[in-house]
Design a protein around this motif. Structure first.
Motif, PDB file in Angstrom:
ATOM      1  N   LEU A 122      -4.107  -2.875   3.119  1.00  0.00           N
ATOM      2  CA  LEU A 122      -4.035  -2.949   4.584  1.00  0.00           C
ATOM      3  C   LEU A 122      -5.018  -3.986   5.107  1.00  0.00           C
ATOM      4  O   LEU A 122      -4.714  -4.748   6.021  1.00  0.00           O
ATOM      5  CB  LEU A 122      -4.354  -1.587   5.200  1.00  0.00           C
ATOM      6  CG  LEU A 122      -3.220  -0.583   5.209  1.00  0.00           C
ATOM      7  CD1 LEU A 122      -3.660   0.684   5.908  1.00  0.00           C
ATOM      8  CD2 LEU A 122      -1.999  -1.142   5.925  1.00  0.00           C
TER       9      LEU A 122
ATOM     10  N   SER B 135      -2.080  -3.302  10.445  1.00  0.00           N
ATOM     11  CA  SER B 135      -0.677  -3.524  10.068  1.00  0.00           C
ATOM     12  C   SER B 135       0.019  -4.401  11.104  1.00  0.00           C
ATOM     13  O   SER B 135       0.737  -5.352  10.752  1.00  0.00           O
ATOM     14  CB  SER B 135       0.064  -2.182   9.962  1.00  0.00           C
ATOM     15  OG  SER B 135      -0.479  -1.402   8.927  1.00  0.00           O
TER      16      SER B 135
ATOM     17  N   TRP C 199       2.177  -5.676   3.796  1.00  0.00           N
ATOM     18  CA  TRP C 199       3.255  -6.193   4.657  1.00  0.00           C
ATOM     19  C   TRP C 199       3.666  -7.601   4.245  1.00  0.00           C
ATOM     20  O   TRP C 199       4.043  -8.407   5.084  1.00  0.00           O
ATOM     21  CB  TRP C 199       2.808  -6.158   6.127  1.00  0.00           C
ATOM     22  CG  TRP C 199       2.476  -4.765   6.559  1.00  0.00           C
ATOM     23  CD1 TRP C 199       1.246  -4.259   6.832  1.00  0.00           C
ATOM     24  CD2 TRP C 199       3.393  -3.684   6.737  1.00  0.00           C
ATOM     25  NE1 TRP C 199       1.333  -2.932   7.171  1.00  0.00           N
ATOM     26  CE2 TRP C 199       2.640  -2.554   7.125  1.00  0.00           C
ATOM     27  CE3 TRP C 199       4.788  -3.548   6.616  1.00  0.00           C
ATOM     28  CZ2 TRP C 199       3.226  -1.310   7.377  1.00  0.00           C
ATOM     29  CZ3 TRP C 199       5.370  -2.314   6.866  1.00  0.00           C
ATOM     30  CH2 TRP C 199       4.590  -1.223   7.241  1.00  0.00           C
TER      31      TRP C 199
END
Ligand SMILES: Cc1cc2nc3c(=O)[nH]c(=O)nc-3n(C[C@H](O)[C@H](O)[C@H](O)COP(=O)(O)OP(=O)(O)OC[C@H]3O[C@@H](n4cnc5c(N)ncnc54)[C@H](O)[C@@H]3O)c2cc1C
Length: 436
Positions: A419, A18, A425
């Motif tokens: 991920l 992350s 993200w």
């Protein structure tokens, strides 16, 4: 000689992946490039693949129960989207760090050679390990893959199984093994009619699942009984030894259990052997500022993310809450360092002049930091077997069907790739100092 500043991330799992993706997507493009300055991210992990360990309890009972190619994902593949001038993955283990020289020493998996890597910013995200390689990585992922394979073989003939640990990992493991070997109790029955194996779960306490309310813990016990698992309270494993093919489990109440298979699920130990003692709590967690997620005593631009940090009680939700905080503070500190002319010590010059050292120690960005606040509300989902489970989210109890739908169906395995590739993200979680 390249004047790239090294951003070193230790650990390539939930937290480290992350941090790396968030940094490459949202932070690096915003950093000032004074005098041609550039940045290079080094992501270091002992394993080439990251492990969706959340699914371990089901994966250990059958290879086809969870898709193996989704459980172990190659770290490097998730970073092919970035230019090699800004990112390098190294399969290596961090063995020491020097906060004065601002370096970490890593041992390469390929040839066991050591390398000392200077850092301009460092994120420690090396997580925790369980006593059993089934439930967490203990070096390269193949060790865990082999342990899972071996366990599946042993389960096919096991008659007695003891699992120690009444937390979610122990309960989930017992539930999966129970259902796989003993089946499920019929209607109006509390236990399966023809259990194949005697399965015992030692809670190590007065109840199961310390993070959940007693009624949910009790319900989990009922579900465990339905798949032929006996729960024993108020007795902890004290030591184990082997007697031929059997394992003897000595309990603190003086009794001894004998088992064909013993699985310790008795908590975790932080992977922090390489961290200097003054930066660790007495339990080995990295001493982290609970608000800024900096490791204050390590000098400027050193942070902890994920379960290895002292700021968290662990868990993926905590990591997801922490990532935007730690990355915002990294961004602010790096922008400040760039303005102050800070640079990492040159690997080719051990006699950096004082000006360089001074600017390297430029310190934290002035002004308001983004701060982390732990969510301490009752939140945990615990599947017990393939169709039941208990849980609560933010203090709200969930019905068993919801636990099944969210987690029990496939242990959320489809999230692993988000991920690995960083799609989790894709958007920056915006913040302004006025939000402080
Ligand atoms: C069986 C089980 C089920 C779980 N289920 C859930 C769940 O349902 N929900 C939830 O929120 N949480 C769950 N958890 C907890 C969750 O897995 C952790 O919170 C999470 O894995 C922590 O991520 P992390 O990135 O901090 O560290 P980890 O996942 O522990 O990863 C650490 C990484 O660092 C690497 N590493 C370690 N030491 C070094 C070193 N010296 N040098 C280089 N690399 C190193 C390791 O190889 C590993 O890749 C579960 C845990 C277990 C064991």
């Amino acid at each position: 000689m390249s004047n790239a500043q090294n951003i070193v991330i230790l650990g390539g799992s939930f937290a480290g992946l992350s941090v790396a993706h968030y940094f490459l997507k949202h932070i690096l493009p915003t950093l000032p490039k004074n005098n041609g300055a550039s940045y290079h991210v080094y992501l270091i992990d002992s394993s080439t693949h990251y492990y969706w360990r959340i699914a371990a309890p089901r994966a250990l009972v059958g290879k086809d129960m969870i898709q193996q190619d989704k459980m172990f994902l190659p770290i490097a593949d998730g970073f092919k989207q970035y230019d090699s001038s800004i990112f390098t993955f190294i399969q290596a283990t961090a063995t020491s760090m020097d906060t004065n020289a601002r370096t970490v020493t890593i041992e390469h998996a390929s040839n066991s050679e050591s390398q000392t890597l200077p850092y301009h910013a460092l994120v420690i995200a090396t997580g925790t390990r369980t006593p059993s390689p089934l439930l967490s990585l203990q070096g390269d992922y193949k060790i865990t893959q082999n342990a899972l394979q071996e366990m599946r073989g042993k389960l096919s003939s096991a008659k007695t199984i003891v699992i120690a640990g009444g937390g979610p990992a122990g309960v989930e493991t017992a539930g999966e093994i129970g259902e796989a070997l003993n089946g499920v109790a019929g209607f109006f029955q509390s236990r399966p009619a023809n259990p194949k194996a005697k399965i015992t779960l030692l809670s190590g306490s007065t109840k199961l699942l310390p993070m959940l309310r007693p009624a949910l813990a009790k319900q989990a016990e009922v579900y465990l009984n339905r798949v032929g698992v006996d729960v024993v309270h108020n007795a902890k494993m004290q030591s184990v030894d082997s007697a031929g093919a059997q394992t003897l489990i000595h309990l603190d109440n003086g009794s001894t259990l004998e088992a064909d298979i013993y699985i310790p699920a008795t908590g975790v130990t932080p992977n922090s052997a390489f961290v200097p003692a003054n930066l660790k709590t007495d339990k080995g967690y990295v001493k982290t500022n609970g608000k800024t997620l900096r490791v204050d005593e390590a000098g400027p631009r050193v942070y902890a993310a994920g379960d290895v940090g002292s700021y968290t009680r662990g868990g993926v939700m905590d990591i997801y809450d922490a990532i935007p905080v730690v990355l915002t503070n990294i961004k602010r500190d790096l922008q400040h360092a760039a303005t102050a002319g800070a640079s990492s010590p040159s690997p080719n010059n051990n006699n950096n002049n004082n000006n360089e050292k001074q600017s390297e120690l430029a310190g934290n960005a002035p002004g308001s930091d983004r701060t982390y606040k732990a969510n301490l509300k009752e939140t945990q989902l615990v599947p017990v077997g393939r169709s039941k489970g208990v849980g609560a989210v933010f203090g709200w109890k969930l019905p068993t069907l919801m636990v099944y739908m969210i987690k029990g169906r496939n242990y959320m395995i489809d999230n692993a790739v988000t991920l690995q590739r960083g799609t989790k993200w894709e958007k920056e979680d915006g913040w302004k100092p006025t939000d402080a």
